[in-house]
Every structure is written in structure tokens, then in C-alpha cells.
Scaffold this motif. Sequence first.
Motif, PDB file in Angstrom:
ATOM      1  N   VAL A  36      14.727   8.362  14.398  1.00 14.64           N
ATOM      2  CA  VAL A  36      15.262   9.623  13.875  1.00 14.64           C
ATOM      3  C   VAL A  36      15.983   9.291  12.568  1.00 14.64           C
ATOM      4  N   TRP A  80      17.986   5.274  15.246  1.00 14.87           N
ATOM      5  CA  TRP A  80      18.307   6.318  14.275  1.00 14.87           C
ATOM      6  C   TRP A  80      18.755   5.658  12.988  1.00 14.87           C
ATOM      7  N   ALA A 114      17.488  19.812  10.629  1.00 10.39           N
ATOM      8  CA  ALA A 114      17.623  19.292  11.987  1.00 10.39           C
ATOM      9  C   ALA A 114      17.912  20.378  13.015  1.00 10.39           C
ATOM     10  N   VAL A 125      15.937  14.458  19.205  1.00  8.53           N
ATOM     11  CA  VAL A 125      16.666  14.874  18.003  1.00  8.53           C
ATOM     12  C   VAL A 125      17.994  15.517  18.391  1.00  8.53           C
TER      13      VAL A 125
END
Length: 241
Positions: free
Chosen positions: A16, A104, A126, A140
Motif C-alpha cells: 500500500v 506499506w 484513499a 487499504v
Amino acid sequence: MTGHERASAMLAVSTVIFALRKDEETSGAPQVWLPLVRRIREPFEGRWALPGGPLRVGEDLAYAAARTLNDTTGLTPSYLEQLYAFGDATRSPGADRVVSIVYWALVRGEEAERASVGENVRWFPADELPPLAFDHNLIVEYALWRLRTKMEYSRIAHAFLGERFTLAQLREVHEAVLGRALDPANFRRTIEGSGAVVATDEYLTGTRHRPPRLYRYNDSIDLADAGPLPRQQHPFEREQS
């Protein structure tokens, strides 16, 4: 399958990547965006997904995350941290169970602009994602929660800023990530009282009003707290050393 049989699974990595970007249509305040990759094969062909892929034999997890990220988006972020392992038995349709180790990454705006975008790679806000492949919406959502939680007590905002920044720029990062306005005076008191930033003798030039002072982060505070674990060198740094 009996209770004594061993379950088999394919190991994969996904990443991510968060960046602060302004919506080109509205030109409003910065928001948290992330790049997604369109799947070109089943399952979920044509649906957007996080960059990632299977782990290769003999490959370190962090290296695999950096490699798949670079292969799909061209990005090589300096901040890469393991997020969580997602291995629900029903997360991937088909006979093979897939366990994803998710990393991430945070990149600055100028780095995000260098990402390879096109028909199969695109940036999305997002908080406004379409239905993604697998359980990537959940991933997410969890990454956003983690980012917002860490923003409250760590120096993670540094990953979105340059080496020198004003308190207004730092507040803008916090507001973009947390999704709410912050009182400037209270923010200044909190940040200066935390010891996380250090005032420099430099000032931002080219402003209409009194030049604001530039700050830097306290180098004694790590960007990510790994506890007793050794600090891992960035995978692509190892190739160059």
C-alpha cells in the motif's frame, strides 16, 4: 481433509503506497492517495488491486515488496514497513490458498509524480476507492487506520515532507491524513512540546508575509519504531552497497 492434514498456501506480497496529492479537478486541500494496478488475468480480471505478486524462491519479503512495487509503478520509496499478514481461507477464489504479507510505503509528492501511470496503473483517493480485487479494500482500510494512528505519536509525517519544513506545512500533512482541520495555535504548542521537531536558523523565502521559520525532525527519534529488531536496510540499497 482430516484435522491431521497440512494446509498448503502460496505466499505473496502486496504494498500500500500513500502519497499526499491535490485533486486536479478541485485544486482543494491535499488528500491521501494511492496507486492501484488493473489486473489483467483471472481472478478479478479488469478490477483494480494493490501492487504485488508471488514471493520468489530465496527472496526476502521486503525485497519482494520493493521489487513488485518498482515493477508495476516505478516507485522506490525510502520508507517501507511491514503492515500485516492477510490469510483468510476464502480471500482468494480457486483451489490455492494465498497468504499475503502486506507492506506499506509513504512517498513525497514529487516522488509520486514520477510514478508510471497509464491504462493499468492509476492513482485513487484513499477514501474513495472502487471495489477492489480480493480483500484489498479491507487492506487499504487497515493501512489508513494504521497511518492515522501512528500520526498521533510518531514522526511518520516526515515521510511526506522534505528535510526542512514549516509548521504550517507539517500541520497540512496532519490535516490531510486525519481528514480534519486542526487549530494552528494548539498544533504549534503540541508539536513544539513533543520534542519531535527542532527549530533551525533558516526561514522560508518567497512568501508575501513574514518568512516562517523552518524546522527539522529530531534525528534521535526513529521514523518507524522496530523495537528490539535491527533496522533493515532498504532492499535496493543492499544491491548498491
